[in-house]
Design a protein around this motif. Structure first.
Motif, short mmCIF file in Angstrom:
data_model
loop_
_atom_site.label_atom_id
_atom_site.label_comp_id
_atom_site.label_asym_id
_atom_site.label_seq_id
_atom_site.Cartn_x
_atom_site.Cartn_y
_atom_site.Cartn_z
N VAL A 1 17.70 22.75 3.33
CA VAL A 1 16.95 24.00 3.16
C VAL A 1 15.94 23.94 2.02
CG1 VAL A 1 17.09 26.47 2.64
CG2 VAL A 1 18.67 25.46 4.28
N PRO A 2 16.35 23.61 0.81
CA PRO A 2 15.35 23.65 -0.27
C PRO A 2 14.20 22.67 -0.07
CG PRO A 2 17.40 22.66 -1.04
CD PRO A 2 17.70 23.27 0.28
N TRP A 3 14.49 21.47 0.42
CA TRP A 3 13.43 20.47 0.53
C TRP A 3 12.57 20.65 1.77
CZ3 TRP A 3 11.98 18.45 -3.68
CH2 TRP A 3 12.90 18.26 -4.72
N ALA A 4 13.17 21.08 2.87
CA ALA A 4 12.36 21.35 4.06
C ALA A 4 11.47 22.57 3.85
CB ALA A 4 13.26 21.55 5.28
N VAL A 5 12.00 23.60 3.21
CA VAL A 5 11.20 24.79 2.92
C VAL A 5 10.06 24.45 1.98
CG1 VAL A 5 11.22 27.05 1.78
CG2 VAL A 5 13.03 26.45 3.42
N LEU A 6 10.35 23.69 0.92
CA LEU A 6 9.30 23.32 -0.02
C LEU A 6 8.25 22.45 0.67
CD1 LEU A 6 8.21 23.42 -2.89
CD2 LEU A 6 9.62 21.41 -3.44
N ALA A 7 8.69 21.54 1.52
CA ALA A 7 7.74 20.71 2.25
C ALA A 7 6.80 21.58 3.08
CB ALA A 7 8.48 19.72 3.15
N ALA A 8 7.34 22.56 3.78
CA ALA A 8 6.51 23.45 4.59
C ALA A 8 5.54 24.24 3.71
CB ALA A 8 7.39 24.39 5.40
N GLU A 9 6.04 24.71 2.57
CA GLU A 9 5.16 25.46 1.67
C GLU A 9 4.05 24.59 1.10
OE1 GLU A 9 8.53 28.71 0.15
OE2 GLU A 9 8.04 26.97 -1.10
N LYS A 10 4.30 23.29 1.03
CA LYS A 10 3.26 22.35 0.58
C LYS A 10 2.37 21.89 1.74
CE LYS A 10 4.77 21.71 -3.78
NZ LYS A 10 3.95 21.80 -5.02
N LYS A 11 2.58 22.53 2.93
CA LYS A 11 1.79 22.24 4.14
C LYS A 11 2.05 20.85 4.69
CE LYS A 11 -0.16 26.25 3.50
NZ LYS A 11 0.24 27.43 4.29
N LYS A 12 3.27 20.36 4.48
CA LYS A 12 3.67 19.08 5.06
C LYS A 12 4.48 19.35 6.33
CE LYS A 12 2.11 17.25 1.23
NZ LYS A 12 0.71 16.76 1.14
N HIS A 13 4.15 18.68 7.40
CA HIS A 13 4.90 18.81 8.65
C HIS A 13 6.26 18.15 8.47
CE1 HIS A 13 1.23 20.28 10.62
NE2 HIS A 13 0.63 19.41 9.84
N VAL A 14 7.28 18.70 9.14
CA VAL A 14 8.67 18.36 8.81
C VAL A 14 9.39 17.71 10.00
CG1 VAL A 14 10.91 19.28 8.11
CG2 VAL A 14 8.80 20.24 7.14
N LEU A 15 9.77 16.44 9.83
CA LEU A 15 10.66 15.74 10.74
C LEU A 15 12.01 15.66 10.03
CD1 LEU A 15 11.19 14.12 13.34
CD2 LEU A 15 10.34 12.09 12.15
N THR B 1 0.81 -1.22 0.00
CA THR B 1 0.00 0.00 0.00
C THR B 1 0.84 1.27 0.00
OG1 THR B 1 -0.12 -0.18 2.41
CG2 THR B 1 -1.97 -1.07 1.14
N VAL B 2 2.13 1.16 0.32
CA VAL B 2 2.99 2.34 0.33
C VAL B 2 3.21 2.82 -1.10
CG1 VAL B 2 5.29 3.23 0.87
CG2 VAL B 2 4.13 1.69 2.47
N LYS B 3 2.93 4.08 -1.35
CA LYS B 3 3.14 4.64 -2.68
C LYS B 3 4.63 4.86 -2.92
CE LYS B 3 -1.34 6.95 -3.17
NZ LYS B 3 -2.03 8.22 -3.51
N VAL B 4 5.07 4.55 -4.12
CA VAL B 4 6.48 4.67 -4.48
C VAL B 4 6.61 5.68 -5.60
CG1 VAL B 4 8.52 3.45 -5.30
CG2 VAL B 4 6.90 2.28 -3.77
N TYR B 5 7.40 6.72 -5.36
CA TYR B 5 7.54 7.80 -6.33
C TYR B 5 8.99 7.94 -6.80
CZ TYR B 5 2.88 9.46 -4.93
OH TYR B 5 1.53 9.57 -4.68
N GLY B 6 9.14 8.42 -8.03
CA GLY B 6 10.46 8.60 -8.61
C GLY B 6 11.00 10.02 -8.47
N SER B 7 10.45 10.79 -7.54
CA SER B 7 10.96 12.13 -7.25
C SER B 7 10.51 12.55 -5.88
CB SER B 7 10.48 13.14 -8.29
OG SER B 7 9.09 13.39 -8.13
N TYR B 8 11.24 13.48 -5.28
CA TYR B 8 10.84 14.04 -3.99
C TYR B 8 9.59 14.90 -4.15
CZ TYR B 8 15.75 12.90 -2.88
OH TYR B 8 16.95 12.28 -2.72
#
Length: 386
Positions: free
Chosen positions: A110-124, A81-88
């Motif tokens: 920096v680039p990926w954590a900032v983008l994650a936050a901008e996409k409203k994803k919580h960041v660990l 059931t885990v989705k597998v993607y070919g990009s972050y």
């Protein structure tokens, strides 16, 4: 990156069978759905922790190639059931992903954590959080402005033993006032590690042993001091660098205005050691596995309180007391559980992100940066500037 010592063949021998828990997670609808960016070794440990946590489920994995992501998912027995993607980006664009775990090299945070936050994803986010506190500030600002929770991946902070030790250190009759802390984390890296690991590459994890092992030492010192920043930091003489200029071994002393002090040593060149000593006016706390306990379901420490010598100075009295805290989950699962709980409160109850964790991360990064500056300037004393 979090140090991880596992069988090089990636065997799960000796680890609990999590398949029943995974099935339970899949049937429930209120778990926090995690996506993982990257196929780092430490992500194996955290993906298992996500599966063990009662309020989290592994939902997606992304790599820079679909083949690598599929291979990683298969090697680690991820549920179908885990989705597998070919990009972050694909993980961040999935509307069903609530939070992301980022085990990427520090230079990519920096680039990926900032983008994650901008996409409203919580960041660990794995530690060290950034190459400099100014870069971490960009991540924290993005998280704050987008209302998402931030937490770094310092796992031992979430072990029930850590909470028990805090209770004892906060007891004035047992421990008194803090006077000194000594922290050591080192391991003997093999030649392949010293040549090829990302932690020795200036373009990937340029902070080397200071960022990897030193992060834990600095965090333990701040934890013992209730996160009061020291006044000055002085790197110890004799840091060791590789040919690319990355720190392989170093140490520092820290001094507070009220006179308490701390020292730490971190290294890729010494036998595996994880010692922490916290000394007060009445008590002394010791443990020898503060980062990764000897046993993931129990963890111990000792406390000597108001100790003195016997009449003929032939021994101690009273003897230190030994304490063992048993757990039903490994500490990394407690980390995921706490993070997921905070995320759930935001998602389901309109709560605000908890500022405790980003504040602690920033203080740790600030002290680390000051140690690095002292090393770069010939081990001079430098005042902390927050």
């Amino acid at each position: 990156m979090e140090s991880l010592f596992l069988n090089p063949q990636h065997s799960n021998a000796g680890l609990p069978d999590v398949s029943p828990l995974i099935g339970k997670m899949e049937m429930a609808g209120n778990q926090i759905r995690f996506g993982i960016l990257g196929c780092a070794e430490i992500a194996r440990k955290v993906s298992r922790a996500i599966s063990l946590s009662p309020n989290a489920t592994l939902f997606a994995i992304g790599s820079r190639s679909i083949d690598k992501a599929k291979r990683y998912a298969a090697e680690n027995s991820f549920p179908e059931t885990v989705k597998v993607y070919g990009s972050y980006e694909a993980v961040l664009d999935d509307p069903s992903v609530d939070a992301v775990y980022l085990p990427l090299p520090t230079s990519m945070h920096v680039p990926w954590a900032v983008l994650a936050a901008e996409k409203k994803k919580h960041v660990l986010l794995e530690k060290p959080t950034a190459l400099h506190v100014s870069l971490l500030d960009r991540i924290l600002q993005a998280c704050e402005s987008n209302g998402v929770q931030f937490m770094d991946g310092t796992m031992w902070m979430h072990n029930p033993r850590t909470h028990k030790m805090r209770e004892m250190l906060s007891n004035p009759s047992l421990f008194g006032e803090l006077k000194a802390v000594h922290s050591i984390f080192g391991f003997c890296a093999n030649s392949d590690f010293l040549e090829n690991d990302i932690r020795v590459k200036p373009d990937l994890d340029g902070l080397g042993a200071l960022g990897d092992a030193g992060w834990y030492c600095i965090r333990s010192i701040l934890w013992a001091a209730n996160y009061e920043l020291p006044k000055t930091v002085t790197a110890l003489q004799g840091p060791v660098f590789n040919k690319a200029g990355v720190v392989l071994s170093c140490g520092a002393s820290l001094l507070w205005e009220d006179g308490k002090s701390a020292t730490f040593q971190c290294s890729f060149l010494m036998n595996l050691t994880m010692d922490l000593t916290v000394i007060g006016t009445k008590g002394t706390l010791h443990l020898n596995d503060f980062i990764i306990p000897f046993n993931e379901t129990s963890a111990g420490f000792s406390l000597a309180s108001e100790s003195g010598f016997t009449e003929l100075v032939t021994g101690w009295v009273p003897l230190p007391s030994n304490h063992v805290v048993t757990t039903d989950l490994p500490q990394e699962a407690f980390m995921v559980k706490e993070f997921a709980s905070l995320v759930g409160n935001i998602r389901d109850s309109a709560s605000k992100p908890d500022a405790k964790w980003p504040t602690i991360s920033r203080k740790t990064q600030l002290v680390l940066d000051t140690v690095k500056a002292s090393i770069d300037q010939g081990c001079v004393s430098i005042d902390i500037v927050s």
